[in-house]
Design a protein around this motif. Sequence first.
Motif, PDB file in Angstrom:
ATOM      1  N   LYS A 110     -25.584  18.946  -1.482  1.00 37.71           N
ATOM      2  CA  LYS A 110     -26.673  20.279  -1.740  1.00 37.71           C
ATOM      3  C   LYS A 110     -27.763  19.643  -2.764  1.00 37.71           C
ATOM      4  O   LYS A 110     -28.896  20.232  -2.272  1.00 37.71           O
ATOM      5  CB  LYS A 110     -25.912  21.245  -1.934  1.00 37.71           C
ATOM      6  CG  LYS A 110     -25.105  21.784  -0.856  1.00 37.71           C
ATOM      7  CD  LYS A 110     -24.236  23.219  -1.310  1.00 37.71           C
ATOM      8  CE  LYS A 110     -23.247  23.709  -0.234  1.00 37.71           C
ATOM      9  NZ  LYS A 110     -22.434  24.820  -0.784  1.00 37.71           N
ATOM     10  N   ALA A 111     -27.423  19.289  -3.789  1.00 33.55           N
ATOM     11  CA  ALA A 111     -28.310  18.823  -4.650  1.00 33.55           C
ATOM     12  C   ALA A 111     -29.362  17.905  -4.180  1.00 33.55           C
ATOM     13  O   ALA A 111     -30.365  17.896  -4.696  1.00 33.55           O
ATOM     14  CB  ALA A 111     -27.779  17.986  -5.939  1.00 33.55           C
ATOM     15  N   VAL A 112     -28.849  16.665  -3.384  1.00 36.51           N
ATOM     16  CA  VAL A 112     -30.117  15.951  -2.814  1.00 36.51           C
ATOM     17  C   VAL A 112     -30.987  16.818  -1.927  1.00 36.51           C
ATOM     18  O   VAL A 112     -31.840  16.445  -1.885  1.00 36.51           O
ATOM     19  CB  VAL A 112     -29.204  14.713  -2.136  1.00 36.51           C
ATOM     20  CG1 VAL A 112     -30.403  13.751  -1.175  1.00 36.51           C
ATOM     21  CG2 VAL A 112     -28.634  13.950  -3.258  1.00 36.51           C
ATOM     22  N   CYS A 113     -30.499  17.461  -1.222  1.00 39.12           N
ATOM     23  CA  CYS A 113     -31.321  18.225  -0.252  1.00 39.12           C
ATOM     24  C   CYS A 113     -31.999  19.320  -0.963  1.00 39.12           C
ATOM     25  O   CYS A 113     -33.411  19.461  -0.410  1.00 39.12           O
ATOM     26  CB  CYS A 113     -30.320  19.315   0.693  1.00 39.12           C
ATOM     27  SG  CYS A 113     -29.380  18.089   2.084  1.00 39.12           S
ATOM     28  N   ARG A 114     -31.619  19.774  -2.115  1.00 40.85           N
ATOM     29  CA  ARG A 114     -32.637  20.552  -2.911  1.00 40.85           C
ATOM     30  C   ARG A 114     -33.793  19.668  -3.498  1.00 40.85           C
ATOM     31  O   ARG A 114     -34.981  20.224  -3.417  1.00 40.85           O
ATOM     32  CB  ARG A 114     -32.008  21.266  -4.223  1.00 40.85           C
ATOM     33  CG  ARG A 114     -31.117  22.364  -3.446  1.00 40.85           C
ATOM     34  CD  ARG A 114     -30.658  23.166  -4.774  1.00 40.85           C
ATOM     35  NE  ARG A 114     -29.987  22.384  -5.805  1.00 40.85           N
ATOM     36  CZ  ARG A 114     -28.610  22.205  -5.872  1.00 40.85           C
ATOM     37  NH1 ARG A 114     -27.964  22.852  -5.173  1.00 40.85           N
ATOM     38  NH2 ARG A 114     -28.116  21.588  -6.919  1.00 40.85           N
ATOM     39  N   ALA A 115     -33.471  18.455  -3.442  1.00 45.74           N
ATOM     40  CA  ALA A 115     -34.709  17.536  -4.005  1.00 45.74           C
ATOM     41  C   ALA A 115     -35.875  17.540  -3.234  1.00 45.74           C
ATOM     42  O   ALA A 115     -37.028  17.287  -3.546  1.00 45.74           O
ATOM     43  CB  ALA A 115     -34.248  16.216  -4.585  1.00 45.74           C
ATOM     44  N   LYS A 148     -27.661  17.972 -11.566  1.00 51.79           N
ATOM     45  CA  LYS A 148     -29.328  18.323 -11.792  1.00 51.79           C
ATOM     46  C   LYS A 148     -29.923  17.282 -12.094  1.00 51.79           C
ATOM     47  O   LYS A 148     -31.189  16.884 -11.572  1.00 51.79           O
ATOM     48  CB  LYS A 148     -29.147  19.119 -13.005  1.00 51.79           C
ATOM     49  CG  LYS A 148     -30.554  19.665 -13.632  1.00 51.79           C
ATOM     50  CD  LYS A 148     -31.297  20.461 -12.616  1.00 51.79           C
ATOM     51  CE  LYS A 148     -32.436  21.139 -12.728  1.00 51.79           C
ATOM     52  NZ  LYS A 148     -33.315  21.992 -11.904  1.00 51.79           N
ATOM     53  N   GLU A 173     -30.589  15.521  -8.617  1.00 57.73           N
ATOM     54  CA  GLU A 173     -31.553  16.212  -7.919  1.00 57.73           C
ATOM     55  C   GLU A 173     -33.019  15.915  -8.444  1.00 57.73           C
ATOM     56  O   GLU A 173     -34.112  15.538  -7.665  1.00 57.73           O
ATOM     57  CB  GLU A 173     -31.364  17.788  -8.098  1.00 57.73           C
ATOM     58  CG  GLU A 173     -32.538  18.787  -7.401  1.00 57.73           C
ATOM     59  CD  GLU A 173     -32.451  20.267  -7.625  1.00 57.73           C
ATOM     60  OE1 GLU A 173     -33.374  20.945  -7.424  1.00 57.73           O
ATOM     61  OE2 GLU A 173     -31.438  20.706  -8.131  1.00 57.73           O
ATOM     62  N   GLN A 174     -33.086  15.906  -9.718  1.00 59.07           N
ATOM     63  CA  GLN A 174     -34.495  15.418 -10.335  1.00 59.07           C
ATOM     64  C   GLN A 174     -34.739  13.712  -9.934  1.00 59.07           C
ATOM     65  O   GLN A 174     -35.944  13.612  -9.648  1.00 59.07           O
ATOM     66  CB  GLN A 174     -34.506  15.570 -11.958  1.00 59.07           C
ATOM     67  CG  GLN A 174     -34.315  16.987 -12.158  1.00 59.07           C
ATOM     68  CD  GLN A 174     -34.020  17.014 -13.638  1.00 59.07           C
ATOM     69  OE1 GLN A 174     -33.195  16.275 -14.330  1.00 59.07           O
ATOM     70  NE2 GLN A 174     -34.354  18.090 -14.350  1.00 59.07           N
ATOM     71  N   THR A 208     -33.893  12.302  -7.166  1.00 55.90           N
ATOM     72  CA  THR A 208     -34.085  12.260  -5.948  1.00 55.90           C
ATOM     73  C   THR A 208     -35.471  12.673  -5.557  1.00 55.90           C
ATOM     74  O   THR A 208     -36.268  11.962  -4.914  1.00 55.90           O
ATOM     75  CB  THR A 208     -33.142  13.021  -5.137  1.00 55.90           C
ATOM     76  OG1 THR A 208     -31.874  12.564  -5.333  1.00 55.90           O
ATOM     77  CG2 THR A 208     -33.421  12.748  -3.649  1.00 55.90           C
ATOM     78  N   ASN A 209     -35.976  13.745  -6.225  1.00 53.10           N
ATOM     79  CA  ASN A 209     -37.196  14.201  -6.306  1.00 53.10           C
ATOM     80  C   ASN A 209     -38.210  13.314  -6.635  1.00 53.10           C
ATOM     81  O   ASN A 209     -39.275  13.208  -6.078  1.00 53.10           O
ATOM     82  CB  ASN A 209     -37.519  15.595  -6.877  1.00 53.10           C
ATOM     83  CG  ASN A 209     -38.906  16.354  -6.681  1.00 53.10           C
ATOM     84  OD1 ASN A 209     -39.407  16.155  -7.332  1.00 53.10           O
ATOM     85  ND2 ASN A 209     -38.815  17.198  -5.581  1.00 53.10           N
TER      86      ASN A 209
END
Length: 238
Positions: A19-24, A222, A225-226, A228-229
């Motif tokens: 989910k964290a990677v997808c949010r990115a 967190k 996610e950051q 990845t983005n």
Amino acid sequence: MPNFLPINTILVPQGAEYKAVCRAFRGVTGSIPTVVAIPVGMKPLRKYLQQGQFLAAKSRVLIMGICGSLSDRHTVGDIVLYQDCVYQGKQQECDRTFTAKLYSALSTPHSPLPTPHSPLLVKSLTSDRLIWSAAEKRRLGETLAADVVDMEGFTALEFFNASGVDVAILRVVSDDCQHNIPDLTPAINSDGSLKPLPLAIAMLRQPLAATRLIRGSLTALKVLEQVTNRLFSGYSLK
């Protein structure tokens, strides 16, 4: 910088990491890799990969997620790029060129990381069980000269290396080697999924360790996610 193949697929353990990677990727424009949720653990992952249809040769796969530290040098929130993974005396290497390009991409001043330092190149241990004891983590780190531990890396490298697929592994440290985490072994199903009730019981039995694990995991997720983005919106991998 020389051109190289784009990343086709990102593999991430199912659940919070996925989910964290997808949010990115929310708001990221242009072509993005396929993000695939994989089961937790060596045996479930091996079965999953063998049953699936995964990519042609000369593809590039990035494995992402969180990991545990086996050394005082690596603390919660550290970003690590694997050089290799060991398991029971055997070793599988990540693709060196792919890993070097990722390291360069994440270290460039034009794409600053959400932590004060560049990613760290590490040697990893893959375990077929959860390593929850701080004492065991330190012992494994010293005896095997490994920096971090996970439950999927060796299996993925073994499968994709045999298939001619270039693989790199990027993870974020979620727990250190100074403190125990709850023993969540009874909460892991044979298919790699988590059982909610045994998970809750294990956390309640060790509230201080559970609190520490939750805080470390939230920090690591967190950062995951950051990173990845940053990697896919702030730097070209073409």
